[in-house]
Design a protein around this motif. Structure first.
Motif, PDB file in Angstrom:
ATOM      1  N   THR A  40       9.431  11.130  28.832  1.00 33.11           N
ATOM      2  CA  THR A  40       9.612  12.405  29.887  1.00 33.11           C
ATOM      3  C   THR A  40       9.655  13.553  28.626  1.00 33.11           C
ATOM      4  OG1 THR A  40       9.624  11.261  32.079  1.00 33.11           O
ATOM      5  CG2 THR A  40       9.907  13.193  31.654  1.00 33.11           C
ATOM      6  N   VAL A  41      11.019  13.298  27.685  1.00 30.28           N
ATOM      7  CA  VAL A  41      10.972  13.320  26.876  1.00 30.28           C
ATOM      8  C   VAL A  41       9.966  14.439  25.831  1.00 30.28           C
ATOM      9  CG1 VAL A  41      13.215  14.002  24.795  1.00 30.28           C
ATOM     10  CG2 VAL A  41      13.366  13.281  27.399  1.00 30.28           C
ATOM     11  N   ASN A  42       9.209  13.181  25.769  1.00 34.94           N
ATOM     12  CA  ASN A  42       8.024  13.419  24.717  1.00 34.94           C
ATOM     13  C   ASN A  42       7.602  14.049  25.031  1.00 34.94           C
ATOM     14  OD1 ASN A  42       6.433  13.139  22.585  1.00 34.94           O
ATOM     15  ND2 ASN A  42       6.332  11.152  22.738  1.00 34.94           N
ATOM     16  N   GLY A  43       7.533  14.075  26.521  1.00 37.11           N
ATOM     17  CA  GLY A  43       6.338  15.075  27.691  1.00 37.11           C
ATOM     18  C   GLY A  43       6.340  16.494  27.112  1.00 37.11           C
ATOM     19  N   VAL A  44       7.744  16.332  27.724  1.00 36.50           N
ATOM     20  CA  VAL A  44       8.717  18.408  27.407  1.00 36.50           C
ATOM     21  C   VAL A  44       8.025  18.975  26.130  1.00 36.50           C
ATOM     22  CG1 VAL A  44      10.448  18.989  27.941  1.00 36.50           C
ATOM     23  CG2 VAL A  44      10.178  17.523  28.903  1.00 36.50           C
ATOM     24  N   VAL A  45       8.822  18.129  25.443  1.00 34.89           N
ATOM     25  CA  VAL A  45       8.106  18.723  23.360  1.00 34.89           C
ATOM     26  C   VAL A  45       6.574  18.983  23.735  1.00 34.89           C
ATOM     27  CG1 VAL A  45       9.236  17.955  21.593  1.00 34.89           C
ATOM     28  CG2 VAL A  45      10.150  17.694  22.849  1.00 34.89           C
ATOM     29  N   CYS A  46       5.939  18.112  24.082  1.00 36.25           N
ATOM     30  CA  CYS A  46       4.651  18.496  23.220  1.00 36.25           C
ATOM     31  C   CYS A  46       3.886  19.380  24.257  1.00 36.25           C
ATOM     32  CB  CYS A  46       3.982  16.973  23.696  1.00 36.25           C
ATOM     33  SG  CYS A  46       4.608  15.916  22.317  1.00 36.25           S
ATOM     34  N   TYR A  73      10.509  25.617  26.745  1.00 37.65           N
ATOM     35  CA  TYR A  73      10.645  25.122  26.389  1.00 37.65           C
ATOM     36  C   TYR A  73      12.507  24.256  27.208  1.00 37.65           C
ATOM     37  CZ  TYR A  73      13.088  21.156  22.983  1.00 37.65           C
ATOM     38  OH  TYR A  73      13.791  20.069  23.037  1.00 37.65           O
ATOM     39  N   PHE A  74      13.394  25.127  27.781  1.00 36.67           N
ATOM     40  CA  PHE A  74      14.519  25.148  28.369  1.00 36.67           C
ATOM     41  C   PHE A  74      13.824  25.367  30.103  1.00 36.67           C
ATOM     42  CE2 PHE A  74      17.107  26.835  25.351  1.00 36.67           C
ATOM     43  CZ  PHE A  74      17.926  25.498  24.997  1.00 36.67           C
ATOM     44  N   LEU A  75      12.327  25.456  30.237  1.00 31.30           N
ATOM     45  CA  LEU A  75      12.248  25.752  32.094  1.00 31.30           C
ATOM     46  C   LEU A  75      11.283  24.582  32.026  1.00 31.30           C
ATOM     47  CD1 LEU A  75      11.190  27.299  34.386  1.00 31.30           C
ATOM     48  CD2 LEU A  75       9.313  27.759  33.127  1.00 31.30           C
ATOM     49  N   PHE A  76      10.635  24.017  31.298  1.00 23.45           N
ATOM     50  CA  PHE A  76       9.875  22.628  31.333  1.00 23.45           C
ATOM     51  C   PHE A  76      11.089  21.281  31.365  1.00 23.45           C
ATOM     52  CE2 PHE A  76       6.445  24.087  29.314  1.00 23.45           C
ATOM     53  CZ  PHE A  76       5.259  24.169  30.075  1.00 23.45           C
ATOM     54  N   ALA A  77      12.328  21.483  30.432  1.00 23.28           N
ATOM     55  CA  ALA A  77      12.666  20.088  30.401  1.00 23.28           C
ATOM     56  C   ALA A  77      14.068  20.280  31.781  1.00 23.28           C
ATOM     57  CB  ALA A  77      14.548  20.518  29.555  1.00 23.28           C
ATOM     58  N   LYS A  78      13.532  21.523  32.690  1.00 21.36           N
ATOM     59  CA  LYS A  78      14.453  21.727  33.969  1.00 21.36           C
ATOM     60  C   LYS A  78      13.404  21.228  35.114  1.00 21.36           C
ATOM     61  CE  LYS A  78      17.327  24.836  37.129  1.00 21.36           C
ATOM     62  NZ  LYS A  78      17.534  26.597  37.133  1.00 21.36           N
ATOM     63  N   LEU A  79      12.202  21.132  35.007  1.00 23.16           N
ATOM     64  CA  LEU A  79      10.980  21.403  36.205  1.00 23.16           C
ATOM     65  C   LEU A  79      11.261  20.058  36.130  1.00 23.16           C
ATOM     66  CD1 LEU A  79       8.939  24.033  35.484  1.00 23.16           C
ATOM     67  CD2 LEU A  79      10.620  23.625  37.528  1.00 23.16           C
ATOM     68  N   LEU A  80      11.070  18.671  34.684  1.00 20.54           N
ATOM     69  CA  LEU A  80      10.142  17.635  34.318  1.00 20.54           C
ATOM     70  C   LEU A  80      11.654  16.686  34.245  1.00 20.54           C
ATOM     71  CD1 LEU A  80       7.074  17.751  32.417  1.00 20.54           C
ATOM     72  CD2 LEU A  80       7.435  18.017  34.400  1.00 20.54           C
ATOM     73  N   LEU A  81      12.909  16.510  33.607  1.00 22.36           N
ATOM     74  CA  LEU A  81      14.037  16.196  33.694  1.00 22.36           C
ATOM     75  C   LEU A  81      15.048  16.674  34.470  1.00 22.36           C
ATOM     76  CD1 LEU A  81      14.267  16.834  29.890  1.00 22.36           C
ATOM     77  CD2 LEU A  81      13.256  14.577  31.024  1.00 22.36           C
ATOM     78  N   GLY A  82      14.978  17.816  35.390  1.00 22.89           N
ATOM     79  CA  GLY A  82      15.789  18.263  35.655  1.00 22.89           C
ATOM     80  C   GLY A  82      17.133  18.320  35.228  1.00 22.89           C
ATOM     81  N   VAL A  83      17.704  18.779  34.271  1.00 26.02           N
ATOM     82  CA  VAL A  83      18.848  18.691  33.672  1.00 26.02           C
ATOM     83  C   VAL A  83      19.152  20.401  33.530  1.00 26.02           C
ATOM     84  CG1 VAL A  83      18.235  17.319  31.639  1.00 26.02           C
ATOM     85  CG2 VAL A  83      17.378  19.715  31.485  1.00 26.02           C
TER      86      VAL A  83
END
Length: 459
Positions: free
Chosen positions: A395-401, A449-459
């Motif tokens: 999932t983290v890899n997906g957020v980065v890519c 970056y942080f938007l995707f991290a919030k949506l996909l990782l819930g951080v």
């Protein structure tokens, strides 16, 4: 070639040091004035007048034109009245006007005082035109012919007047009120079937010309497009006032290219050469943009600060920030440089904005997919398996890519559109180059970056 000239330069400077003036003079008279002018850059101030006085009168004047303004000023201050007059008499009007423009007021007064009335009048006329216009770089020394003249009369006139003209290959046909109606080349005159033919019968009537207020960059583009040797300049009433020659157009191209490079590197343009610039000069030209970019980078810091909680929960996200920002900046720079170059060559106009955006977005998608694919494998194999970072999952890899893909698209979009918008608003497109666009893209890439991290990782 450059290495060979450097060897010759050292040998000539050694001759000057050893006071072998006769031998030095014999060599200098065989050299091109531009190369001789280059020698003066390596001389001490006290040596410059000494070497200059070794040159024959005509070569001295041609060399003087090619010298740095500081060296010209030094010589003028040291010239006797007769020496100054001799140099001025050999100069073309446009070269004299360029020199006057660079000099301080007290030196200008001395130059104008020793110039003959006709040259003084021409210099004053040129200096009245707006800076960076065709009028400011033209010369008033050209050959004009009348339409009723015969070929024989025209050739005779060229022989009588051509000695003091900057170019005689292209001659301009004007009416008595100086209205431009055609041009004829020396080739046309020499190959005419009959010496009694009228100029109006062989002249070219469909002319390309510029006005005194045409921007000098546009003039340079016309030389590049049409391969002219000279370009006529007319006033608002279509009266011939001068010509721009190809050597002046080349100087404009060099100056404009240098200016664009400096602006694209986030520096205020400088008229001094690098070796003539003091550290204070360089500081003054560089610090305004550095200050602006430093302050603008504050937004990037604010974005990172606002997502401190997310970074503390998943520190692995921090490691990818430099890669995302660098890739975005590089992609934006590629697009901006391509568009700025096309604008400078007059290949693009603001009306092409949507064509450019559509092309760059398609390119960005392809680049984004390719970069994201490589990034996915790199993160999986290097960061996860080789380095053993357990916090980096799929999932983290997906957020980065995913962020990388979107960042590339945003960067290409910003990079291609801002220069066109700047041109439309009347600014130099080069202002929207790498440093400026990189700052914008850095902020946008972090937001994504942080938007995707919030949506996909819930951080």
């Amino acid at each position: 070639m450059a290495e060979r000239f450097e060897i010759v330069e050292k040998a000539l400077l050694a001759m000057l040091e050893d006071k072998k003036y006769s031998t030095l003079r014999d060599i200098l008279v065989t050299m091109n004035p531009s190369d001789v002018a280059g020698l003066f850059r390596g001389l001490e101030e006290k040596q410059i007048p000494l070497m200059f006085r070794l040159l024959p009168k005509e070569q001295a004047a041609e060399t003087f034109v090619e010298m740095e303004p500081d060296d010209q000023e030094l010589l003028i201050r040291g010239f006797s009245d007769n020496e100054l007059k001799e140099v001025l008499d050999e100069l073309y009007v446009d070269d004299a006007a360029d020199i006057v423009e660079e000099m301080p007021a007290n030196v200008v007064k001395r130059i104008l005082r020793h110039a003959d009335p006709e040259m003084r009048s021409s210099i004053n006329q040129i200096l009245r035109y707006p800076e960076n216009s065709a009028g400011s770089i033209m010369t008033t020394e050209y050959v004009s012919l009348r339409p009723h003249m015969t070929v024989e009369e025209a050739i005779l006139r060229i022989r009588r007047q051509g000695v003091d003209k900057e170019t005689i290959y292209t001659c301009y046909v004007t009416e008595k009120d100086r209205k431009l109606i055609g041009l004829v080349t020396v080739k046309d005159l020499l190959l005419a079937e009959d010496d009694e033919m009228k100029i109006e019968d062989i002249m070219l009537k469909n002319l390309i010309f510029v006005t005194t207020r045409t921007d000098q960059e546009e003039v340079a583009r016309m030389f590049s497009k049409y391969n002219f040797l000279a370009l006529p300049v007319v006033d608002g009433e279509h009266r011939m006032v001068g010509i721009v020659t190809f050597d002046d157009a080349m100087d404009v191209m060099e100056d404009e290219a240098t200016e664009d490079m400096e602006i694209m590197a986030a520096m205020t343009p400088s008229e001094k050469s690098y070796l003539k610039s003091t550290p204070i000069d360089l500081f003054k030209h560089r610090i305004p943009w550095l200050m602006l970019l430093m302050v603008s980078a504050t937004f990037t810091g604010m974005i990172i600060t606002s997502f401190e909680d997310a970074l503390s929960m998943l520190p692995a996200l921090t490691a990818f920030i430099p890669m995302l920002m660098d890739t975005g900046g590089n992609c934006g720079s590629q697009s901006s440089v391509t568009v700025i170059r096309a604008l400078s060559l007059d290949e693009l106009r603001f009306g092409d904005l949507f064509k450019v955006m559509w092309k760059e977005i398609r390119t960005a998608v392809l680049c984004g997919i390719a970069l994201a694919s490589v990034c996915f494998l790199k993160v999986l194999l290097v960061d996860r398996l080789l380095m053993g970072n357990e916090s980096i999952n799929v999932t983290v890899n997906g957020v980065v890519c995913l962020t990388l893909c979107v960042t590339v698209v945003i960067a290409k979009f910003v990079g291609c559109s801002l220069p066109l918008l700047a041109k439309k608003l009347g600014f130099d497109p080069a202002v929207m180059a790498s440093p400026f666009i990189t700052t914008i893209v850095d902020a946008l890439s972090l937001l994504v970056y942080f938007l995707f991290a919030k949506l996909l990782l819930g951080v």
